[in-house]
Design a protein around this motif. Structure first.
Motif, PDB file in Angstrom:
ATOM      1  N   ALA A   1     -57.599 -20.065  13.737  1.00  0.00           N
ATOM      2  CA  ALA A   1     -58.819 -20.393  15.488  1.00  0.00           C
ATOM      3  C   ALA A   1     -58.499 -20.456  16.951  1.00  0.00           C
ATOM      4  CB  ALA A   1     -59.829 -21.282  14.444  1.00  0.00           C
ATOM      5  N   GLY A   2     -57.104 -21.621  16.437  1.00  0.00           N
ATOM      6  CA  GLY A   2     -56.612 -22.335  17.984  1.00  0.00           C
ATOM      7  C   GLY A   2     -56.579 -20.987  19.247  1.00  0.00           C
ATOM      8  N   LEU A   3     -55.695 -19.864  18.102  1.00  0.00           N
ATOM      9  CA  LEU A   3     -55.284 -18.975  18.860  1.00  0.00           C
ATOM     10  C   LEU A   3     -57.156 -17.393  19.406  1.00  0.00           C
ATOM     11  CD1 LEU A   3     -51.885 -17.728  17.065  1.00  0.00           C
ATOM     12  CD2 LEU A   3     -52.461 -19.530  18.919  1.00  0.00           C
ATOM     13  N   GLU A   4     -57.583 -17.538  19.047  1.00  0.00           N
ATOM     14  CA  GLU A   4     -58.200 -16.716  18.996  1.00  0.00           C
ATOM     15  C   GLU A   4     -59.227 -17.897  20.221  1.00  0.00           C
ATOM     16  OE1 GLU A   4     -62.045 -14.782  18.989  1.00  0.00           O
ATOM     17  OE2 GLU A   4     -59.803 -13.954  18.583  1.00  0.00           O
ATOM     18  N   ALA A   5     -59.294 -19.126  20.190  1.00  0.00           N
ATOM     19  CA  ALA A   5     -60.320 -19.660  20.649  1.00  0.00           C
ATOM     20  C   ALA A   5     -59.405 -19.609  23.004  1.00  0.00           C
ATOM     21  CB  ALA A   5     -59.858 -21.329  20.962  1.00  0.00           C
ATOM     22  N   VAL A   6     -58.378 -19.507  22.662  1.00  0.00           N
ATOM     23  CA  VAL A   6     -57.029 -19.517  23.824  1.00  0.00           C
ATOM     24  C   VAL A   6     -57.765 -18.318  24.755  1.00  0.00           C
ATOM     25  CG1 VAL A   6     -55.222 -19.205  23.002  1.00  0.00           C
ATOM     26  CG2 VAL A   6     -55.410 -20.019  25.396  1.00  0.00           C
ATOM     27  N   SER A   7     -57.523 -16.998  23.914  1.00  0.00           N
ATOM     28  CA  SER A   7     -57.119 -15.694  23.497  1.00  0.00           C
ATOM     29  C   SER A   7     -58.626 -15.458  24.593  1.00  0.00           C
ATOM     30  CB  SER A   7     -57.393 -15.309  22.615  1.00  0.00           C
ATOM     31  OG  SER A   7     -56.035 -14.995  22.514  1.00  0.00           O
ATOM     32  N   ALA A   8     -59.571 -15.914  23.959  1.00  0.00           N
ATOM     33  CA  ALA A   8     -60.950 -15.424  23.773  1.00  0.00           C
ATOM     34  C   ALA A   8     -61.848 -16.271  25.268  1.00  0.00           C
ATOM     35  CB  ALA A   8     -62.309 -15.527  22.628  1.00  0.00           C
ATOM     36  N   LEU A   9     -61.124 -17.418  26.028  1.00  0.00           N
ATOM     37  CA  LEU A   9     -61.576 -18.748  27.216  1.00  0.00           C
ATOM     38  C   LEU A   9     -61.182 -17.894  27.972  1.00  0.00           C
ATOM     39  CD1 LEU A   9     -61.055 -21.919  25.605  1.00  0.00           C
ATOM     40  CD2 LEU A   9     -63.320 -21.222  26.816  1.00  0.00           C
ATOM     41  N   THR A  10     -59.816 -17.066  28.076  1.00  0.00           N
ATOM     42  CA  THR A  10     -58.950 -15.703  29.077  1.00  0.00           C
ATOM     43  C   THR A  10     -59.026 -14.899  29.106  1.00  0.00           C
ATOM     44  OG1 THR A  10     -56.576 -17.318  28.668  1.00  0.00           O
ATOM     45  CG2 THR A  10     -56.731 -15.568  30.016  1.00  0.00           C
ATOM     46  N   TRP A  11     -59.587 -14.460  28.563  1.00  0.00           N
ATOM     47  CA  TRP A  11     -59.977 -12.891  28.323  1.00  0.00           C
ATOM     48  C   TRP A  11     -61.332 -12.765  29.126  1.00  0.00           C
ATOM     49  CZ3 TRP A  11     -63.944  -9.331  27.108  1.00  0.00           C
ATOM     50  CH2 TRP A  11     -63.809  -8.395  27.175  1.00  0.00           C
ATOM     51  N   GLY A  12     -62.088 -13.832  28.195  1.00  0.00           N
ATOM     52  CA  GLY A  12     -63.551 -13.564  29.015  1.00  0.00           C
ATOM     53  C   GLY A  12     -64.193 -14.260  30.215  1.00  0.00           C
ATOM     54  N   GLU A  13     -63.806 -15.441  30.769  1.00  0.00           N
ATOM     55  CA  GLU A  13     -63.098 -15.224  32.336  1.00  0.00           C
ATOM     56  C   GLU A  13     -63.083 -14.502  32.956  1.00  0.00           C
ATOM     57  OE1 GLU A  13     -61.781 -18.775  33.425  1.00  0.00           O
ATOM     58  OE2 GLU A  13     -63.664 -20.367  31.688  1.00  0.00           O
ATOM     59  N   THR A  14     -61.473 -13.459  32.547  1.00  0.00           N
ATOM     60  CA  THR A  14     -60.815 -12.114  33.231  1.00  0.00           C
ATOM     61  C   THR A  14     -62.228 -11.705  32.919  1.00  0.00           C
ATOM     62  OG1 THR A  14     -59.102 -13.523  32.694  1.00  0.00           O
ATOM     63  CG2 THR A  14     -58.852 -10.945  33.675  1.00  0.00           C
ATOM     64  N   HIS A  15     -62.419 -10.721  32.330  1.00  0.00           N
ATOM     65  CA  HIS A  15     -63.610 -10.112  32.083  1.00  0.00           C
ATOM     66  C   HIS A  15     -65.369 -10.018  32.487  1.00  0.00           C
ATOM     67  CE1 HIS A  15     -60.075  -8.483  30.319  1.00  0.00           C
ATOM     68  NE2 HIS A  15     -59.799  -7.370  30.648  1.00  0.00           N
ATOM     69  N   ASP A  16     -65.137 -11.349  33.095  1.00  0.00           N
ATOM     70  CA  ASP A  16     -66.928 -11.515  33.227  1.00  0.00           C
ATOM     71  C   ASP A  16     -67.717 -11.300  32.543  1.00  0.00           C
ATOM     72  OD1 ASP A  16     -68.839 -12.462  35.178  1.00  0.00           O
ATOM     73  OD2 ASP A  16     -68.965 -10.939  35.501  1.00  0.00           O
ATOM     74  N   ASP A  17     -67.048 -11.941  31.080  1.00  0.00           N
ATOM     75  CA  ASP A  17     -68.458 -12.043  29.814  1.00  0.00           C
ATOM     76  C   ASP A  17     -68.364 -13.138  29.369  1.00  0.00           C
ATOM     77  OD1 ASP A  17     -69.033 -10.924  27.004  1.00  0.00           O
ATOM     78  OD2 ASP A  17     -67.972  -9.020  26.864  1.00  0.00           O
ATOM     79  N   PRO A  18     -69.766 -13.455  29.959  1.00  0.00           N
ATOM     80  CA  PRO A  18     -69.424 -14.366  29.508  1.00  0.00           C
ATOM     81  C   PRO A  18     -69.829 -15.381  27.403  1.00  0.00           C
ATOM     82  CG  PRO A  18     -71.726 -13.476  30.400  1.00  0.00           C
ATOM     83  CD  PRO A  18     -70.446 -12.675  30.351  1.00  0.00           C
ATOM     84  N   HIS A  19     -70.300 -14.347  26.901  1.00  0.00           N
ATOM     85  CA  HIS A  19     -70.778 -14.066  25.500  1.00  0.00           C
ATOM     86  C   HIS A  19     -69.267 -14.977  24.689  1.00  0.00           C
ATOM     87  CE1 HIS A  19     -72.303 -13.981  21.395  1.00  0.00           C
ATOM     88  NE2 HIS A  19     -70.514 -12.691  21.641  1.00  0.00           N
ATOM     89  N   VAL A  20     -68.034 -13.988  25.334  1.00  0.00           N
ATOM     90  CA  VAL A  20     -66.520 -14.014  24.536  1.00  0.00           C
ATOM     91  C   VAL A  20     -65.911 -15.573  25.056  1.00  0.00           C
ATOM     92  CG1 VAL A  20     -64.292 -13.451  24.523  1.00  0.00           C
ATOM     93  CG2 VAL A  20     -66.580 -11.820  24.383  1.00  0.00           C
ATOM     94  N   THR A  21     -66.521 -16.341  26.799  1.00  0.00           N
ATOM     95  CA  THR A  21     -66.044 -17.380  26.934  1.00  0.00           C
ATOM     96  C   THR A  21     -66.784 -18.195  26.752  1.00  0.00           C
ATOM     97  OG1 THR A  21     -65.360 -16.086  29.108  1.00  0.00           O
ATOM     98  CG2 THR A  21     -66.009 -18.740  28.956  1.00  0.00           C
ATOM     99  N   ALA A  22     -67.677 -18.198  25.746  1.00  0.00           N
ATOM    100  CA  ALA A  22     -68.238 -19.105  25.395  1.00  0.00           C
ATOM    101  C   ALA A  22     -67.584 -19.548  23.738  1.00  0.00           C
ATOM    102  CB  ALA A  22     -69.617 -18.889  25.780  1.00  0.00           C
ATOM    103  N   ARG A  23     -67.914 -18.560  23.201  1.00  0.00           N
ATOM    104  CA  ARG A  23     -67.565 -18.128  21.591  1.00  0.00           C
ATOM    105  C   ARG A  23     -65.911 -19.144  22.365  1.00  0.00           C
ATOM    106  NH1 ARG A  23     -66.320 -13.303  21.181  1.00  0.00           N
ATOM    107  NH2 ARG A  23     -64.328 -12.999  20.980  1.00  0.00           N
ATOM    108  N   GLY A  24     -65.336 -18.976  22.728  1.00  0.00           N
ATOM    109  CA  GLY A  24     -63.796 -19.315  22.607  1.00  0.00           C
ATOM    110  C   GLY A  24     -63.817 -21.007  23.259  1.00  0.00           C
ATOM    111  N   ARG A  25     -64.899 -20.917  23.744  1.00  0.00           N
ATOM    112  CA  ARG A  25     -65.273 -22.329  24.547  1.00  0.00           C
ATOM    113  C   ARG A  25     -65.985 -23.459  22.854  1.00  0.00           C
ATOM    114  NH1 ARG A  25     -63.187 -26.626  26.004  1.00  0.00           N
ATOM    115  NH2 ARG A  25     -62.158 -25.890  27.146  1.00  0.00           N
ATOM    116  N   ARG A  26     -67.067 -22.532  22.405  1.00  0.00           N
ATOM    117  CA  ARG A  26     -67.046 -23.387  20.927  1.00  0.00           C
ATOM    118  C   ARG A  26     -66.229 -24.316  20.575  1.00  0.00           C
ATOM    119  NH1 ARG A  26     -72.211 -20.473  17.887  1.00  0.00           N
ATOM    120  NH2 ARG A  26     -70.665 -18.939  17.899  1.00  0.00           N
ATOM    121  N   THR A  27     -65.254 -22.462  19.896  1.00  0.00           N
ATOM    122  CA  THR A  27     -64.439 -22.966  18.774  1.00  0.00           C
ATOM    123  C   THR A  27     -63.689 -23.628  19.042  1.00  0.00           C
ATOM    124  OG1 THR A  27     -64.652 -20.650  17.793  1.00  0.00           O
ATOM    125  CG2 THR A  27     -62.562 -21.506  17.560  1.00  0.00           C
ATOM    126  N   LEU A  28     -63.075 -24.305  20.407  1.00  0.00           N
ATOM    127  CA  LEU A  28     -62.554 -25.169  20.251  1.00  0.00           C
ATOM    128  C   LEU A  28     -62.951 -26.230  21.079  1.00  0.00           C
ATOM    129  CD1 LEU A  28     -59.298 -25.586  21.894  1.00  0.00           C
ATOM    130  CD2 LEU A  28     -60.245 -25.425  24.647  1.00  0.00           C
TER     131      LEU A  28
END
Length: 293
Positions: free
Chosen positions: A257-284
């Motif tokens: 889950a830690g690996l997933e969180a950092v991937s989601a944070l980076t991918w979400g912001e890079t691709h302007d996807d707030p849903h993925v970013t929020a999921r990564g932040r919540r997991t972290l």
């Protein structure tokens, strides 16, 4: 659903040679550039799906799954492969009754039952296939493969993470490299509610990420997603699955889950996807506060 992706004429001809004349073609692609899926409807109302895989590896994985693993789920519980074309990376499958559970206005009891049956089907899938030779080696090396590039991902995350978060994630990645043997099986690899269909009984679709791996890897997406909002669906899933995760598997799930969180944070912001970013932040945040389970 997009209306902009036309089915190539050559592929329509190939499909009609396999299933007969098609009366209607509907774009069923996901809203992303590399998704190319069409629903084909014959005059008798029978529905099929034609999918062009985004890459050769995904085509190979989904073909393998439908030939050697998904039959174990039972009739109507997964698509059946009617034909495949390595030249076009295309798969032609039967349609499965139902709609994704995330799109349905289900009662709590219905949603519980859908996820319970989903867990039951995952148990059948994990026990399917021939876990020998190359496939066992791939499964045994899956956690090592998951940690490859972890340091680079943390570096790319940069100031999206606090120093304390960097430390936690590096420690989790290091712990993952020291894990002993785990239960292995054939996993779906993309077990989100969008791929769990419900029509009074459950079915799983979309096997392009399926593979042999430690079975705990199956549950990362659920643990970082719907289980955080509805923990009772975790109970439902494992009730159907037939067992709880072992203590070591629960620890590995936390590390993954830690690996997933950092991937989601980076991918979400890079691709302007707030849903993925929020999921990564919540997991972290859940990992940092010790409430992840």
């Amino acid at each position: 659903m997009s209306d902009t992706k036309a089915l190539p004429r050559a592929l329509r001809g190939w499909a009609e040679r396999e299933i007969g004349v098609v009366n209607d073609v509907r774009d069923a692609s996901h809203p992303r550039k590399n998704s190319r899926v069409w629903e084909l409807v014959r005059a008798d109302g029978c529905r099929f799906y034609l999918k062009i895989a985004p890459e050769a590896r995904m085509y190979e994985r989904e073909t393998l799954a439908m030939r050697h693993a998904t039959p174990a789920l039972g009739a109507g519980r997964a698509p059946q492969l009617r034909a495949s074309s390595a030249e076009h990376l295309a798969l032609l499958t039967t349609a499965v009754p139902g709609r994704p559970v995330k799109e349905l206005p289900l009662t709590a009891a219905e949603e519980y039952e859908a996820h319970r049956q989903g867990g039951l089907l995952l148990a059948r899938l994990h026990a399917a296939g021939d876990l020998t030779g190359r496939w066992r080696r791939e499964a045994e090396g899956a956690l090592g493969a998951a940690t490859q590039g972890a340091d680079k991902r943390l570096e790319d995350a940069g100031d999206r993470l606090t120093p304390a978060e960097h430390t936690l994630l590096r420690n989790l990645a290091a712990e993952l490299r020291r894990v002993g043997p785990l239960p292995l099986g054939f996993i779906h690899g993309d077990a989100w509610p969008r791929n769990l269909l419900w029509a009074g009984r459950a079915a799983w679709i979309d096997y392009e990420r399926s593979r042999f791996a430690p079975v705990v890897q199956e549950f990362v997406a659920l643990a970082c997603g719907v289980w955080a909002d509805k923990p009772w669906l975790r109970t439902a899933c494992f009730s159907g699955y037939g067992r709880e995760l072992t203590p070591e598997e629960r620890h590995v799930l936390k590390c993954l889950a830690g690996l997933e969180a950092v991937s989601a944070l980076t991918w979400g912001e890079t691709h302007d996807d707030p849903h993925v970013t929020a999921r990564g932040r919540r997991t972290l945040d859940r990992l940092m506060t010790g409430v992840f389970a």
